[in-house]
Scaffold this active site. Structure first.
Site, PDB file in Angstrom:
ATOM      1  N   ASN A   1     -21.222  13.059 -54.775  1.00 52.97           N
ATOM      2  CA  ASN A   1     -20.197  12.868 -55.799  1.00 52.97           C
ATOM      3  C   ASN A   1     -20.482  13.842 -56.940  1.00 52.97           C
ATOM      4  O   ASN A   1     -21.407  13.642 -57.715  1.00 52.97           O
ATOM      5  CB  ASN A   1     -20.219  11.421 -56.294  1.00 52.97           C
ATOM      6  CG  ASN A   1     -19.221  11.170 -57.403  1.00 52.97           C
ATOM      7  OD1 ASN A   1     -18.318  11.972 -57.652  1.00 52.97           O
ATOM      8  ND2 ASN A   1     -19.372  10.047 -58.083  1.00 52.97           N
ATOM      9  N   TRP A   2     -19.662  14.884 -57.036  1.00 52.03           N
ATOM     10  CA  TRP A   2     -19.931  15.939 -58.012  1.00 52.03           C
ATOM     11  C   TRP A   2     -19.467  15.582 -59.423  1.00 52.03           C
ATOM     12  O   TRP A   2     -19.743  16.326 -60.361  1.00 52.03           O
ATOM     13  CB  TRP A   2     -19.268  17.242 -57.555  1.00 52.03           C
ATOM     14  CG  TRP A   2     -19.858  17.829 -56.316  1.00 52.03           C
ATOM     15  CD1 TRP A   2     -20.774  17.254 -55.473  1.00 52.03           C
ATOM     16  CD2 TRP A   2     -19.577  19.118 -55.766  1.00 52.03           C
ATOM     17  NE1 TRP A   2     -21.067  18.095 -54.427  1.00 52.03           N
ATOM     18  CE2 TRP A   2     -20.347  19.251 -54.583  1.00 52.03           C
ATOM     19  CE3 TRP A   2     -18.751  20.161 -56.135  1.00 52.03           C
ATOM     20  CZ2 TRP A   2     -20.305  20.394 -53.790  1.00 52.03           C
ATOM     21  CZ3 TRP A   2     -18.705  21.305 -55.349  1.00 52.03           C
ATOM     22  CH2 TRP A   2     -19.479  21.421 -54.185  1.00 52.03           C
ATOM     23  N   LYS A   3     -18.712  14.493 -59.554  1.00 52.22           N
ATOM     24  CA  LYS A   3     -18.224  14.039 -60.857  1.00 52.22           C
ATOM     25  C   LYS A   3     -17.511  15.195 -61.583  1.00 52.22           C
ATOM     26  O   LYS A   3     -16.864  16.014 -60.940  1.00 52.22           O
ATOM     27  CB  LYS A   3     -19.368  13.414 -61.666  1.00 52.22           C
ATOM     28  CG  LYS A   3     -20.089  12.312 -60.870  1.00 52.22           C
ATOM     29  CD  LYS A   3     -21.072  11.531 -61.689  1.00 52.22           C
ATOM     30  CE  LYS A   3     -21.757  10.478 -60.826  1.00 52.22           C
ATOM     31  NZ  LYS A   3     -22.667   9.606 -61.601  1.00 52.22           N
TER      32      LYS A   3
ATOM     33  N   HIS B   1     -16.085   3.386 -58.302  1.00 52.29           N
ATOM     34  CA  HIS B   1     -17.338   3.830 -58.913  1.00 52.29           C
ATOM     35  C   HIS B   1     -17.507   3.160 -60.271  1.00 52.29           C
ATOM     36  O   HIS B   1     -16.537   2.933 -60.997  1.00 52.29           O
ATOM     37  CB  HIS B   1     -17.346   5.351 -59.051  1.00 52.29           C
ATOM     38  CG  HIS B   1     -18.687   5.909 -59.387  1.00 52.29           C
ATOM     39  ND1 HIS B   1     -19.208   5.887 -60.658  1.00 52.29           N
ATOM     40  CD2 HIS B   1     -19.635   6.489 -58.595  1.00 52.29           C
ATOM     41  CE1 HIS B   1     -20.410   6.426 -60.651  1.00 52.29           C
ATOM     42  NE2 HIS B   1     -20.696   6.806 -59.412  1.00 52.29           N
TER      43      HIS B   1
ATOM     44  N   GLU C   1     -18.424   4.171 -63.047  1.00 51.63           N
ATOM     45  CA  GLU C   1     -17.878   4.915 -64.183  1.00 51.63           C
ATOM     46  C   GLU C   1     -16.375   4.707 -64.300  1.00 51.63           C
ATOM     47  O   GLU C   1     -15.841   4.659 -65.421  1.00 51.63           O
ATOM     48  CB  GLU C   1     -18.225   6.398 -64.037  1.00 51.63           C
ATOM     49  CG  GLU C   1     -19.714   6.656 -64.222  1.00 51.63           C
ATOM     50  CD  GLU C   1     -20.209   7.956 -63.623  1.00 51.63           C
ATOM     51  OE1 GLU C   1     -21.421   8.192 -63.698  1.00 51.63           O
ATOM     52  OE2 GLU C   1     -19.383   8.726 -63.080  1.00 51.63           O
TER      53      GLU C   1
ATOM     54  N   GLU D   1     -24.254   0.700 -55.544  1.00 55.53           N
ATOM     55  CA  GLU D   1     -24.789   1.490 -56.639  1.00 55.53           C
ATOM     56  C   GLU D   1     -25.092   0.591 -57.828  1.00 55.53           C
ATOM     57  O   GLU D   1     -24.189   0.238 -58.597  1.00 55.53           O
ATOM     58  CB  GLU D   1     -23.777   2.561 -57.069  1.00 55.53           C
ATOM     59  CG  GLU D   1     -23.475   3.604 -56.009  1.00 55.53           C
ATOM     60  CD  GLU D   1     -22.819   4.825 -56.616  1.00 55.53           C
ATOM     61  OE1 GLU D   1     -23.332   5.934 -56.391  1.00 55.53           O
ATOM     62  OE2 GLU D   1     -21.825   4.674 -57.333  1.00 55.53           O
TER      63      GLU D   1
ATOM     64  N   GLY E   1     -27.548   7.634 -63.164  1.00 57.24           N
ATOM     65  CA  GLY E   1     -27.717   8.587 -64.249  1.00 57.24           C
ATOM     66  C   GLY E   1     -28.788   8.205 -65.252  1.00 57.24           C
ATOM     67  O   GLY E   1     -28.896   8.816 -66.320  1.00 57.24           O
TER      68      GLY E   1
ATOM     69  N   SER F   1     -29.562   7.359 -58.626  1.00 63.27           N
ATOM     70  CA  SER F   1     -30.738   8.209 -58.856  1.00 63.27           C
ATOM     71  C   SER F   1     -31.512   8.484 -57.569  1.00 63.27           C
ATOM     72  O   SER F   1     -32.741   8.503 -57.565  1.00 63.27           O
ATOM     73  CB  SER F   1     -31.655   7.591 -59.924  1.00 63.27           C
ATOM     74  OG  SER F   1     -30.981   7.501 -61.167  1.00 63.27           O
TER      75      SER F   1
ATOM     76  N   GLY G   1     -25.457  11.508 -56.689  1.00 65.20           N
ATOM     77  CA  GLY G   1     -24.866  12.063 -57.895  1.00 65.20           C
ATOM     78  C   GLY G   1     -25.484  13.387 -58.267  1.00 65.20           C
ATOM     79  O   GLY G   1     -25.204  14.419 -57.674  1.00 65.20           O
ATOM     80  N   GLY G   2     -26.378  13.383 -59.266  1.00 64.29           N
ATOM     81  CA  GLY G   2     -26.927  14.624 -59.801  1.00 64.29           C
ATOM     82  C   GLY G   2     -27.567  15.530 -58.770  1.00 64.29           C
ATOM     83  O   GLY G   2     -27.419  16.758 -58.818  1.00 64.29           O
TER      84      GLY G   2
END
Length: 250
Positions: free
Chosen positions: A9-11, A95, A97, A167, A173, A213, A234-235
């Site tokens: 997920n590149w957000k 998600h 967010e 998640e 994050g 994470s 994610g990151g």
């Protein structure tokens, strides 16, 4: 059928040029012959070009969100039909967010799921508790209610297009990560509740991913758990070497 999946997920990251540079790195570096479904979810502006760029590879493209309506006066929104028209047939829904910052409720998300399935899309459906839920020992109730209210209206047949992503909100994050045993506890609980609502076949055929994470350094231990079928990353998905290592661990 249940299988291993690693989705990135590149957000809200990566310009057009940066997107294609990362895709080229993934094409070059992803392990060959690995029986893992690999999915990337760039931003809306880069979805169509990503699909074209990845043609002939084994990397699939997902959208990070979509609107529940077929069309209309919803400024700034994207419909399922629009996604399908550029070759995208996977969508991430629910998600944390989206739930937190855009106030998406389970009822809204159930509508989104219905729309996606009506257009023969696959859904990666995110669920997870906040830190206060875990500290108050209410996290299983939270997970159950998100499942029930978002997905348990579906038929057995529709579940073939559903992937669950667990998640924990407190691990997204933040650098905090659920321990492998904590992840396994929730994944097993999710599978148990699906079996209770439907049957063992549906439960055993549903892929359940862990997100929160996940890094190259901890992926192998998390993915080793019997009910963890991969990850929603994610990151680390923004760094080709890290993402490829995570795929290798699955």
């Amino acid at each position: 059928m249940r299988h291993a999946i690693v989705a990135g997920n590149w957000k809200m990251h990566k310009t057009y040029a940066e997107t294609h540079k990362l895709l080229d790195e993934l094409i070059e570096k992803l392990p060959a012959g690995k029986e893992v479904e690999v999915i990337v979810a760039p931003t809306f502006t880069n979805l169509g070009s990503a699909v074209a760029h990845l043609e002939g590879t084994n990397i699939q493209v997902a959208a990070q969100n979509m609107h529940q309506a077929e069309g209309g006066a919803f400024t700034g929104e994207i419909s399922a039909q629009m996604l399908k028209s550029v070759g995208v047939d996977i969508v991430i829904l629910g998600h944390s967010e989206r739930r937190q910052y855009f106030h998406e409720t389970d009822a809204i998300l159930a509508d989104k799921v219905n729309t996606a399935l009506r257009h023969d899309m696959r859904v990666i459906y995110c669920i997870g508790e906040e830190l206060k839920d875990r500290e108050s020992k209410q996290y299983l109730n939270v997970i159950f209610n998100q499942l029930k209210d978002g997905l348990f209206h579906l038929s057995k047949e529709q579940w073939k297009n559903i992937v669950i992503a667990y998640e924990p909100v407190w691990a997204i994050g933040t650098g905090m990560t659920a321990s492998p045993d904590q992840a396994q506890e929730i994944h097993a609980f999710i599978r148990q509740e699906i079996e209770r609502k439907y049957d063992k076949t549906v439960a055993e055929n549903t892929s359940i991913l862990y997100g929160g994470s996940v890094k190259a350094s901890n992926a192998k231990e998390i993915f080793s758990k019997p009910d963890v079928d991969g990850g929603l990353i994610g990151g680390a998905a923004l760094i080709a070497d890290d993402f490829c290592t995570i795929v290798e661990c699955c």
